[in-house]
Scaffold this active site. Structure first.
Site, PDB file in Angstrom:
ATOM      1  N   THR B 146      -9.863  -8.958   2.869  1.00 16.30           N
ATOM      2  CA  THR B 146      -9.908  -7.656   2.193  1.00 16.30           C
ATOM      3  C   THR B 146      -9.652  -7.917   0.705  1.00 16.30           C
ATOM      4  OG1 THR B 146      -7.592  -7.278   2.804  1.00 16.30           O
ATOM      5  CG2 THR B 146      -9.261  -6.237   4.173  1.00 16.30           C
ATOM      6  N   LYS B 168      -5.769 -13.614   7.325  1.00 19.25           N
ATOM      7  CA  LYS B 168      -6.100 -12.761   6.161  1.00 19.25           C
ATOM      8  C   LYS B 168      -4.879 -11.920   5.817  1.00 19.25           C
ATOM      9  CE  LYS B 168      -6.924  -8.939   5.735  1.00 19.25           C
ATOM     10  NZ  LYS B 168      -6.087  -7.706   5.449  1.00 19.25           N
ATOM     11  N   THR B 179      -1.802  -5.562   6.457  1.00 19.13           N
ATOM     12  CA  THR B 179      -2.360  -6.063   7.694  1.00 19.13           C
ATOM     13  C   THR B 179      -2.566  -7.543   7.607  1.00 19.13           C
ATOM     14  OG1 THR B 179      -3.496  -4.051   8.227  1.00 19.13           O
ATOM     15  CG2 THR B 179      -4.268  -6.027   9.314  1.00 19.13           C
ATOM     16  N   GLU B 259      -0.784 -10.012  -3.289  1.00 25.23           N
ATOM     17  CA  GLU B 259      -1.335  -9.230  -4.386  1.00 25.23           C
ATOM     18  C   GLU B 259      -0.406  -9.065  -5.563  1.00 25.23           C
ATOM     19  OE1 GLU B 259      -2.951  -5.562  -3.579  1.00 25.23           O
ATOM     20  OE2 GLU B 259      -4.729  -6.649  -2.973  1.00 25.23           O
ATOM     21  N   ASN B 378      -1.561  -1.437  -6.086  1.00 21.34           N
ATOM     22  CA  ASN B 378      -1.234  -0.558  -4.976  1.00 21.34           C
ATOM     23  C   ASN B 378      -1.220   0.913  -5.338  1.00 21.34           C
ATOM     24  OD1 ASN B 378      -0.778  -2.236  -2.524  1.00 21.34           O
ATOM     25  ND2 ASN B 378       0.474  -3.352  -4.006  1.00 21.34           N
ATOM     26  N   SER B 383      -8.165   6.120  -1.965  1.00 22.90           N
ATOM     27  CA  SER B 383      -8.165   6.148  -0.495  1.00 22.90           C
ATOM     28  C   SER B 383      -9.187   7.143   0.031  1.00 22.90           C
ATOM     29  CB  SER B 383      -6.786   6.529   0.015  1.00 22.90           C
ATOM     30  OG  SER B 383      -6.511   7.863  -0.294  1.00 22.90           O
TER      31      SER B 383
END
Lengths: 383, 383
Positions: B146, B168, B179, B259, B378, B383
């Site tokens: 991702t 991942k 995730t 990240e 973030n 979204s």
């Protein structure tokens, strides 16, 4: 007025040179009686600062005639030398005021692991004692500021009684670990035991529900002193209710001045099986960096709320949760519901409502968003 | 090679249109046997995504012939329609491969609260089945990315056995709740019970000790499949040790690609009364935003470490803690010790050592710093 709004108190704030800026950094609040009942609550962090180690012992007498507060140094993790400074501070203040050192509370805020210059601090105590005044509340509230942009004060009067308070910090948010210091005075005539009961109820429903960044200070102190000057003994339930409102007022002032924050977020959990469940769910969401980043980004990302709820042990059916953002029920039965597109997250105040459908209890936790400014302010200062 | 390094496995990765970028987004890994033993661990979040709800039931058979993974949508909080998509995915993959749907595991990652287009996803499954290859490991590892900047793969061989894995995400850090998806294959001949025991030991000492931002995903899955193709049944202790090393390798790859992070921080707690105490202390420090901001700012602020330790219930004397930063003992007996000025925090790797002086146990938690880039990434996605 804050801590000098109630009859029987004098206060002062002076610059003792602890802050490199030369701003006021030592405050003194004195209770002239006739009574000297007092109660206090302190940080639950096990690694406490030296002033807390002193004050939590001293308050067991149920009496306090004065409190010395300094900014410009938290006196935390400074070992025996740091505790010695606290002791000398209480002894000097006691001597100047004609009371025993055990009747003197001490609070500090600022960098941790740093030993203040003792002569500067004690010089400040002498100067503060000379400057005491029945109008000194504002000066005292300024001298306890660290990264606060405004001083925090509140006053309530009812049935012949006044309660006034000052606060600094933003509950568990700021460089060098925040530190929330609160001093509340009243001219009511109440025993130490009654003050203690009222203060524990009030703080549990106000400051304890402020969770700006999940970091627990080493110096947090909320001190309540009664002078009895009003010659009124109020109904304890009414006093507790008024004290709770004053504490909520101060808590929300802290929230609004939290470092780097763009939003104040109220997270209300409703229909919980117990109040503890409601608090645990609210705190879990308040501590989700992903959720807090989303609010900073004005993104109505309710999935991050549900994901935080799912980390708790509270009673609920994971497939049957409802979530509202600013009153829009974006999630019903743990799935998408109303369109989040219309939600306005431009304004500072944000409300989250989480319906657990598991009982009748409710509670609100207040927090802030997580911003780049927060990271900057908490990474860029030099320790 | 990753998941196709071990004998008996084929894999593929294709672009099904789930990602708006057109990048690969559906991966398939197939176990051609002769055995089909499998074990898996899943997120402990109570609000789980639909693929997890399916896979944790399906794995109770102790068998898996295939796993379908998609990026571009987490299928989380998508209700009954979302579960239906998982079911149809397993049915279609089973039909194409000639196995029952119960033998098909499903994993998803991407935005939450979003229902993927079913036709796109099922089209991807068909294409992935056609593209299966014994060299498909790299393609599969790319299709599950991702916000990962690199694919994560690892292989170990010992005593005629090969273990390969792909991963991942960055354990609990990334937009849309991270995730972490991990698929590990081996050609060892081991029962489902043995695989389960080995996997639980390995993940407890690797992925479970990765706490990048304290946020727990709704989709985390670690799947281990054995083909038996090597016709070797290794010593279980040796297999477990090798599997643990492979999991640590993948976990540290996730940490390094977290990240927005500037630093990888290893927090080792030593001389703890119990391993649980050591883990609790490490996790507490790993979740302190103030500590993480300090490391981002290259500030050796050990006071924030002690303040986090103080929030735990671990056995220790609050006045007798030692802390080292990159090997320099900046705090002894809960007070200042060696000068922190010489500590170099320019490099990405940072080590923190906390000596509780309460026993003989030790454990390490890995985390990242909290940066402005983390907040940006973030908060800025839509979204």
């Amino acid at each position: 007025m804050s801590v000098t709004a109630a009859l029987g108190f004098r206060a002062s704030g002076v610059a003792a040179g602890l802050k490199s800026t030369g701003a006021p950094d030592v405050a003194l609040v004195v209770n002239d009686g006739p009574v000297s009942s007092a109660a206090a609550v302190f940080t639950s962090n096990r690694c406490k600062a030296n002033p807390v180690l002193w004050s939590e012992k001293a308050i067991t007498t149920g009496s306090a005639r004065a409190v010395v507060l300094n900014s410009g140094g938290a006196n935390c993790y400074t070992g025996a030398a740091g505790f010695q400074i606290v002791h000398e501070t209480a002894e000097l203040a006691g001597e100047l005021l004609g009371v025993g050192p055990i009747d003197v509370q001490v609070c500090s805020t600022g960098l941790i692991g740093l030993l203040n210059d003792k002569d500067d601090l004690l010089g400040g105590v002498r100067e503060a004692a000379s400057a005491l005044s029945a109008d000194g509340g504002a000066a005292a509230s300024t001298a306890i500021m660290t990264t606060d942009t405004v001083s925090k004060q509140a006053v309530r009067t009812f049935e012949g009684v006044t309660i006034g308070g000052m606060a600094k910090g933003a509950g568990m948010l700021a460089p060098a670990l925040a530190t929330m210091l609160v001093v509340i005075t009243t001219d009511a005539d109440l025993s130490a035991a009654d003050l203690d009961a009222a203060l524990r109820t009030a703080t549990a429903r106000s400051f304890d529900r402020l969770d700006s960044d999940g970091c627990q200070s080493t110096n947090d102190t909320v001190l309540l002193m009664a002078s009895g000057s009003a010659e009124v003994t109020p109904d304890l339930a009414e006093f507790t209710a008024q004290l709770t409102e004053l504490c909520r007022d101060l808590a929300l002032q802290l929230l609004a001045d939290a470092e780097g924050a763009d939003h104040e977020i109220a997270i209300e959990t409703v229909n919980a099986a117990t109040e503890e469940d409601a608090l645990a769910v609210g705190r879990s969401v308040a501590r989700s960096n992903l959720f807090k980043c989303a609010i900073f980004g004005k993104d109505p990302n309710w999935g991050r709320i549900l994901a935080s709820v799912g980390t708790t042990d509270a009673a609920f059916d994971p497939a049957d949760l409802d979530v509202a953002l600013n009153g829009v029920w974006v999630c019903r039965n743990s799935g998408p519901a109303e369109d989040p597109a219309g939600i306005d997250l431009e304004q500072r105040a944000v409300s989250v409502t989480i319906d657990l459908k598991a009982g009748k209890e409710a509670a609100t936790i207040w927090t802030n968003d997580l911003t780049q400014a927060y990271v900057h302010e908490n990474s860029a200062y030099s320790s």
